[in-house]
Design a protein around this motif. Structure first.
Motif, short mmCIF file in Angstrom:
data_model
loop_
_atom_site.label_atom_id
_atom_site.label_comp_id
_atom_site.label_asym_id
_atom_site.label_seq_id
_atom_site.Cartn_x
_atom_site.Cartn_y
_atom_site.Cartn_z
N ARG A 1 0.84 -1.21 0.00
CA ARG A 1 0.00 0.00 0.00
C ARG A 1 0.87 1.26 0.00
NH1 ARG A 1 -4.00 -0.46 4.93
NH2 ARG A 1 -4.55 1.65 4.21
N ARG A 2 1.91 1.25 0.81
CA ARG A 2 2.80 2.41 0.91
C ARG A 2 3.48 2.65 -0.43
NH1 ARG A 2 5.88 0.42 4.33
NH2 ARG A 2 4.63 0.92 6.16
N GLU A 3 4.02 1.58 -1.04
CA GLU A 3 4.70 1.73 -2.32
C GLU A 3 3.74 2.20 -3.40
OE1 GLU A 3 6.31 -2.12 -2.92
OE2 GLU A 3 8.11 -1.77 -1.70
N SER A 4 2.52 1.69 -3.36
CA SER A 4 1.53 2.08 -4.35
C SER A 4 1.19 3.57 -4.25
CB SER A 4 0.26 1.24 -4.17
OG SER A 4 -0.74 1.64 -5.06
N LEU A 5 0.96 4.02 -3.04
CA LEU A 5 0.63 5.43 -2.85
C LEU A 5 1.80 6.34 -3.21
CD1 LEU A 5 -1.37 5.16 0.49
CD2 LEU A 5 -2.29 5.79 -1.75
N GLU A 6 3.00 5.89 -2.90
CA GLU A 6 4.18 6.70 -3.25
C GLU A 6 4.32 6.82 -4.76
OE1 GLU A 6 7.25 4.63 -1.22
OE2 GLU A 6 6.96 5.68 0.68
N ARG A 7 4.04 5.74 -5.48
CA ARG A 7 4.12 5.82 -6.94
C ARG A 7 3.04 6.73 -7.50
NH1 ARG A 7 5.03 0.08 -6.81
NH2 ARG A 7 2.90 -0.24 -7.59
N ILE A 8 1.86 6.63 -6.90
CA ILE A 8 0.76 7.49 -7.37
C ILE A 8 1.07 8.96 -7.10
CG2 ILE A 8 -1.65 8.09 -6.92
CD1 ILE A 8 -2.09 5.08 -6.36
N GLN A 9 1.67 9.22 -5.94
CA GLN A 9 2.05 10.59 -5.61
C GLN A 9 3.07 11.13 -6.60
OE1 GLN A 9 4.02 11.18 -1.80
NE2 GLN A 9 2.61 12.88 -1.34
N ALA A 10 3.95 10.26 -7.07
CA ALA A 10 4.98 10.68 -8.02
C ALA A 10 4.44 10.81 -9.43
CB ALA A 10 6.14 9.68 -8.00
N ALA A 11 3.47 10.01 -9.78
CA ALA A 11 2.93 10.05 -11.15
C ALA A 11 1.45 9.70 -11.10
CB ALA A 11 3.67 9.06 -12.05
N SER A 12 0.62 10.67 -11.34
CA SER A 12 -0.81 10.47 -11.19
C SER A 12 -1.36 9.46 -12.19
CB SER A 12 -1.53 11.81 -11.37
OG SER A 12 -1.23 12.37 -12.64
N VAL B 1 -4.03 -4.46 -8.87
CA VAL B 1 -4.64 -5.03 -7.66
C VAL B 1 -5.85 -5.86 -8.04
CG1 VAL B 1 -5.76 -4.48 -5.47
CG2 VAL B 1 -3.76 -3.18 -6.20
N SER B 2 -6.63 -5.39 -8.99
CA SER B 2 -7.80 -6.16 -9.44
C SER B 2 -7.36 -7.51 -10.00
CB SER B 2 -8.58 -5.38 -10.49
OG SER B 2 -9.07 -4.16 -9.95
N ALA B 3 -6.25 -7.52 -10.74
CA ALA B 3 -5.74 -8.77 -11.31
C ALA B 3 -5.28 -9.72 -10.20
CB ALA B 3 -4.60 -8.49 -12.27
N GLN B 4 -4.66 -9.15 -9.16
CA GLN B 4 -4.24 -9.98 -8.04
C GLN B 4 -5.44 -10.61 -7.34
OE1 GLN B 4 -1.70 -7.83 -5.37
NE2 GLN B 4 -0.28 -7.19 -6.99
N GLU B 5 -6.51 -9.83 -7.18
CA GLU B 5 -7.71 -10.36 -6.54
C GLU B 5 -8.33 -11.47 -7.37
OE1 GLU B 5 -11.53 -11.00 -4.92
OE2 GLU B 5 -11.14 -10.36 -6.99
N GLU B 6 -8.34 -11.27 -8.70
CA GLU B 6 -8.88 -12.29 -9.60
C GLU B 6 -8.03 -13.56 -9.54
OE1 GLU B 6 -11.48 -13.90 -12.50
OE2 GLU B 6 -11.63 -12.20 -11.12
N ARG B 7 -6.71 -13.37 -9.44
CA ARG B 7 -5.81 -14.52 -9.36
C ARG B 7 -6.08 -15.32 -8.08
NH1 ARG B 7 -0.97 -14.85 -6.71
NH2 ARG B 7 0.46 -16.52 -7.36
N LEU B 8 -6.28 -14.61 -6.98
CA LEU B 8 -6.59 -15.31 -5.73
C LEU B 8 -7.91 -16.06 -5.82
CD1 LEU B 8 -5.51 -12.79 -2.95
CD2 LEU B 8 -4.37 -14.90 -3.63
#
Length: 662
Positions: free
Chosen positions: A590-601, A611-618
């Motif tokens: 979550r932290r890494e994701s938000l940091e990337r979003i903060q750097a590039a919208s 994340v949706s793909a990860q949920e589908e994989r699970l």
């Protein structure tokens, strides 16, 4: 060919092999998807080893010249087209023989010298000392040499009467059972104490172990036969001669070694072909056979449907020649049907229950992990979707919230450590209750009572008191296990409520099987602690073997109970480590994701899709896991694959005359 016990046993073996393969597939699936934690791996290994290592022990017991070796050949080895065991007129098997197969060893005959009886080591201890055994590699590609090598189980030696007494083959109180003394004052005794034939027969590969025991003297002289090997057999076949019925020595074997055992017992009234008389009508012969069967059942005190008139010689001849009429005339199919329909389903039910219980635990363990992962992904996905259209200040606030949640979560470590401290103390107390020190202390006390008694009078009471103490220790450990279960349940409930865990305590540990094993040991041993065995028990060598074997048996029970308790605790407590790792990993993502979003919208949508793909994989992983588990359960509860069994043949016969009978 008419279906035989061999076909049914082979079907059971194929069923076990199929379950082993499915469990292996499940293990690989869990490993490939980072779901195979140590407790689950240990459980799968335990299930696989149980299926692969499960042995079906069938003991054949008889005095000599009853046709025992011929019957073993007819039931188990007729599909080879020849005899496997030597079967000649007169006495053949002179020492107890085990037929089994160990793929880690070459085909061989291992022989234990009769003089090892003079020492205190039991058979169980000597099995772990290869140097104590004479090993002969079997020439399985040379039938003539193979036959000659297996004849070594018939070897004897001449010893003075005093030596025969020391070895256990001479009893001054029962002179009628003693072997004859020749003109030189020598007595013939077996050359070997025990023999193990490692033979690559398909049925032996499937886990069958055949225990071939010789007559009364050999059985009574070996403590391990009477209190270990015979009682642990899943079934015994007691062979009598139809023309003589129950002789005095037959009745002695039955009363002293088989009557009190909680076994599946079958009586084969062999050699009914010898009752045929060309001068008597067949109806009269049938009446005579029925009379012998009824008299045998009455004498032995068993139901008549457990007595099977047979002809092992006709059965072997019929199977080898493919003559169905001769096979039916032998009546062996009734005995095989009883073995196949009563014994094999019992073994299958035991394994089926073990597999279903194991898969249920795996489903719960892995299901909790996958559900926790999906819940965390759902929260993360909701959080990311909430950032759509938000400015960088909002992302910064979200980062601070993640940091705060992470710091708050780490506060649970102190709570977990406190719980683990209590858990460790309670587990240590429970394991101390059933440690080997307890077994050693109780058996030492029993030995002191034996030494101080005259002719071991009162030993039966002392032994029962010892078993009662050990039984109470197992029950105490069971109670302590339930207390640990309740403590963990309360702690898990609080952790789930305060920190969002998904912890669940598995069913409380069950040690009832080990209590039942102790009960069986008590039943098996107690019948040899009465007045009729007082003189034998007063012999130091015999009593020392008896004690060492008892300690060995009790240790197996208590070490098994300790392992069961430790495995349960490992399964219960490992959830915490797993969920802690998952939670920390999720905070990091979550932290890494938000940091990337903060750097590039523009990364927001990509991250949402990721994340949706990860949920589908699970979700797919859960579906695949359910399919694998369902396949194992269907295979475990489904019918045996009788139709798919291929006929087995071995081109390693013995050169023995077809009419011989042992």
């Amino acid at each position: 060919m008419v279906p035989s016990f061999a076909n049914k046993l082979d079907a059971l073996g194929a069923w076990r092999a199929d379950l082993e393969s499915r469990l292996g597939e499940l293990s690989r699936f869990l490993f490939d998807h980072d779901l195979l934690d140590p407790p689950t791996s240990a459980l799968l290994d335990s299930l696989t080893q149980r299926l692969a290592g499960e042995k079906l022990v069938v003991a054949f017991v008889a005095e000599f010249s009853r046709g025992k070796s011929e019957l073993i050949n007819a039931i188990f080895f007729a599909d080879t087209g020849r005899r496997i065991l030597p079967a000649t007129p007169g006495r053949t098997t002179m020492c107890p023989v085990e037929l089994s197969y160990d793929p880690d060893e070459p085909p061989s005959l291992k022989l234990l010298d009769i003089d090892t009886r003079l020492g205190s080591a039991s058979l169980a201890e000597l099995r772990g000392h290869p140097s104590a055994w004479k090993q002969v590699e079997l020439n399985i590609k040379r039938p003539d040499l193979l036959a000659e090598e297996l004849l070594q189980v018939m070897q004897t030696r001449k010893v003075p009467k005093e030596a025969a007494r020391e070895l256990g083959f001479w009893d001054d109180d029962r002179p009628e059972d003693n072997p004859p003394v020749d003109a030189a004052g020598m007595v013939e005794v077996p050359a070997w104490r025990h023999a193990i034939i490692n033979y690559p027969h398909p049925l032996l590969k499937r886990g069958l172990v055949v225990l071939d025991t010789p007559g009364l003297n050999a059985i009574g002289a070996e403590p391990e036969l009477t209190v270990s090997l015979l009682p642990s057999a899943h079934a015994t076949v007691f062979i009598l001669a139809a023309d003589t019925g129950v002789t005095k020595s037959d009745l002695t074997i039955w009363r002293e070694h088989l009557c009190g055992q909680p076994l599946a017992r079958y009586v084969a009234l062999n050699k009914i072909d010898s009752l045929s008389d060309p001068l008597s009508p067949s109806a009269e012969v049938e009446i005579h056979i029925a009379r012998q069967r009824a008299l045998t059942a009455q004498t032995l005190g068993i139901p008549e449907n457990r007595v099977f008139p047979i002809s092992a010689k006709q059965a072997l001849a019929g199977r080898v020649s493919g003559d169905a009429d001769v096979l039916r005339a032998s009546r062996i199919l009734a005995l095989e049907d009883a073995l196949g329909h009563q014994l094999l389903p019992q073994r299958r039910e035991v394994l089926e229950r073990v597999v279903l219980d194991g898969t249920s635990q795996i489903t719960a363990q892995i299901g909790r992990r996958l559900n926790d992962r999906r819940r965390q992904l759902a929260e993360q996905l909701l959080e990311l979707r909430g950032l759509r259209g938000k400015n960088s200040n909002m992302v910064g606030m979200m980062l601070k919230r993640v940091e705060a949640e992470s710091a708050e979560f780490e506060q649970c470590i102190a709570r977990v450590q406190a719980m683990r401290s209590v858990h460790t103390r309670m587990l240590k107390d429970a394991l101390t209750t059933i440690s080997n020190d307890v077994v050693r202390e109780q058996t030492d006390m029993l030995q002191e009572k034996l030494r101080s008694s005259v002719l071991n009078f009162g030993v039966k009471r002392a032994f029962s008191d010892m078993c009662a103490v050990l039984r109470e220790q197992l029950r105490k450990a069971q109670t302590q296990g339930h207390e640990i279960h309740d403590m963990l349940g309360a702690s898990f409930t609080k952790l789930n409520a305060e920190f969002g865990f998904g912890l669940s305590v598995p069913a409380a540990p069950d040690l009832s099987q080990f209590i039942a094993d102790l009960d069986m040991i008590e039943r098996n041993y107690i019948q040899y602690l009465g007045l009729s065995h007082a003189l034998r028990l007063s012999q130091h060598r015999f009593m020392e073997q008896f004690r060492r074997m008892l300690v060995s048996k009790l240790r197996v029970v208590f070490e098994g109970a300790s392992s069961e308790l430790e495995l349960w605790n490992k399964t219960a407590s490992s959830q915490i480590d797993s969920q802690l790792r998952e939670r920390r990993r999720n905070f990091k993502r979550r932290r890494e994701s938000l940091e990337r979003i903060q750097a590039a919208s523009n990364e927001l949508e990509a991250r949402i899709q990721e994340v949706s793909a990860q949920e589908e994989r699970l979700r797919h992983l859960q579906a695949r896991l359910a399919t694998l588990i369902e396949g194992i359960e269907i295979a475990a509860t489904g019918p045996l694959p009788m139709g798919g069994i291929e006929s087995v043949t071995i081109e390693l016969p013995l050169n023995a005359p077809a009419s011989a009978q042992g």
